[in-house]
Design an enzyme around this catalytic site. Structure first.
Site, short mmCIF file in Angstrom:
data_model
loop_
_atom_site.label_atom_id
_atom_site.label_comp_id
_atom_site.label_asym_id
_atom_site.label_seq_id
_atom_site.Cartn_x
_atom_site.Cartn_y
_atom_site.Cartn_z
N ASP A 100 -1.84 38.83 10.48
CA ASP A 100 -2.89 39.75 10.06
C ASP A 100 -4.24 39.02 10.10
O ASP A 100 -4.58 38.43 11.13
CB ASP A 100 -2.56 40.31 8.66
N HIS A 300 4.10 46.13 10.45
CA HIS A 300 3.02 45.15 10.40
C HIS A 300 3.37 43.87 9.65
O HIS A 300 2.81 42.81 9.94
CB HIS A 300 1.79 45.79 9.75
#
Length: 322
Positions: A100, A300
């Site tokens: 991320d 994610h």
């Protein structure tokens, strides 16, 4: 393998790190809204494989210092923190990994300091050529008056108020909502269906309540929530408030390539877009990129949703460097 914690001084701040093992150094940078804890599985796996695995709370997070000024969270500060961490650990070089927001930190570490970082691993966020215009301008052109979280995060105090209202609900919604449990291909899919910009962020996200996916436990939620209840979200949000500043600061690196060996891992259902076109762009600026890995059914939170697969891929890559 026991994970231990200590504080180190780097780049003018006090940084809390989690670590285990002995051997070549691997530094793992977390994203938003996370902490060192998002690498808990990999710290143990890499340590058992013969590496010194280190995951810091990056500036603004957990028990690491939280400078007040927004401009104290630029990419230059973030890279400087990791460079200083390597030195504080008594090492000359390291492999850097990031997920991320930690991925741009890792990529930029490799770009700016190839003498310190001998390889790079990125989860979820690919790398590409420097864009021709400031990112916020591009976002505004793409989304118009529709909601987009990175634009929503720009006004100090607004997102903080929403996210800190009930931190456990915030963490449940964000971790579940961007996972492979919610089949959404991209954060920019179906732009026309996204509510008006006056919408809040969390109201659009499902709350699983106690029905958590297998990779996420109640104890995980409580740990993350406890960290943000203490530290707040402002530090992490300030990273987003430097997006255009980072773009301006990167002008000197326009056209530069990341020459170190690189590994990229993403999930089939990651909200960050990745396709063959992006793969081509990435290979044009990362010539020693290994075959990218796309994890089926994963969203994610790559290294948390698929800890065994990610750890194995990282260890295989690390072993190949030796």
């Amino acid at each position: 393998m026991t994970i231990t914690h200590r504080n180190i001084q780097t780049n003018g701040i006090n940084m809390r790190i989690a670590e285990a093992g002995e051997g070549p150094l691997v530094v793992m940078c977390h994203g938003f809204p996370e902490s060192w804890y998002s690498w808990r599985h990999q710290i143990e796996a890499l340590a058992e494989a013969g590496y010194h695995a280190v995951a810091p709370d990056q500036r603004g997070y957990g028990k690491t210092d939280r400078p007040r000024k927004i401009e104290s969270y630029s990419i230059m500060h973030l890279v400087g923190d990791i460079v200083g961490l390597v030195g504080a650990l008594g090492e000359q070089d390291a492999v850097v990994a990031g997920h991320d927001w930690g991925a741009p930190v890792a990529w930029n570490c490799a770009l700016m300091r190839h003498d310190v970082f001998r390889a790079v691993i990125s989860l979820s966020v690919p790398w590409g050529p420097r864009p021709p215009q400031a990112p916020l301008k591009s976002m505004k052109q793409m989304f118009g008056d529709r909601f987009f979280y990175q634009l929503y995060f720009q006004n100090p105090g607004v997102a903080e108020h929403e996210l800190q209202h009930d931190v456990k609900v915030t963490m449940r919604k964000m971790l579940f909502g961007a996972s492979g449990s919610v089949n959404r291909r991209s954060m920019v899919d179906d732009i026309e269906s996204v509510p008006h910009k006056s919408s809040y962020m969390l109201e659009r996200m499902p709350d699983p309540g106690d029905e958590l996916p297998d990779w996420l436990t109640k104890e995980d939620i409580e740990y993350f929530a406890g960290e943000f209840e203490e530290a707040g979200f402002r530090g992490g949000l300030n990273w987003y408030r430097n997006i255009d500043r980072n773009w301006a600061l990167s002008a000197a690196y326009s056209g530069a390539r990341i020459i170190q060996p690189a590994l990229f891992i993403t999930g089939e259902f990651d909200v960050v877009p990745y396709n063959e076109g992006m793969r081509g762009l990435m290979q044009s600026v990362v010539p020693n990129l290994r075959e990218p890995m796309v994890l089926p059914g994963v969203g994610h939170w790559t290294q948390q949703e698929a800890p065994t697969e990610v750890s194995s891929a990282m260890i295989e890559f690390l072993n190949s460097l030796n």
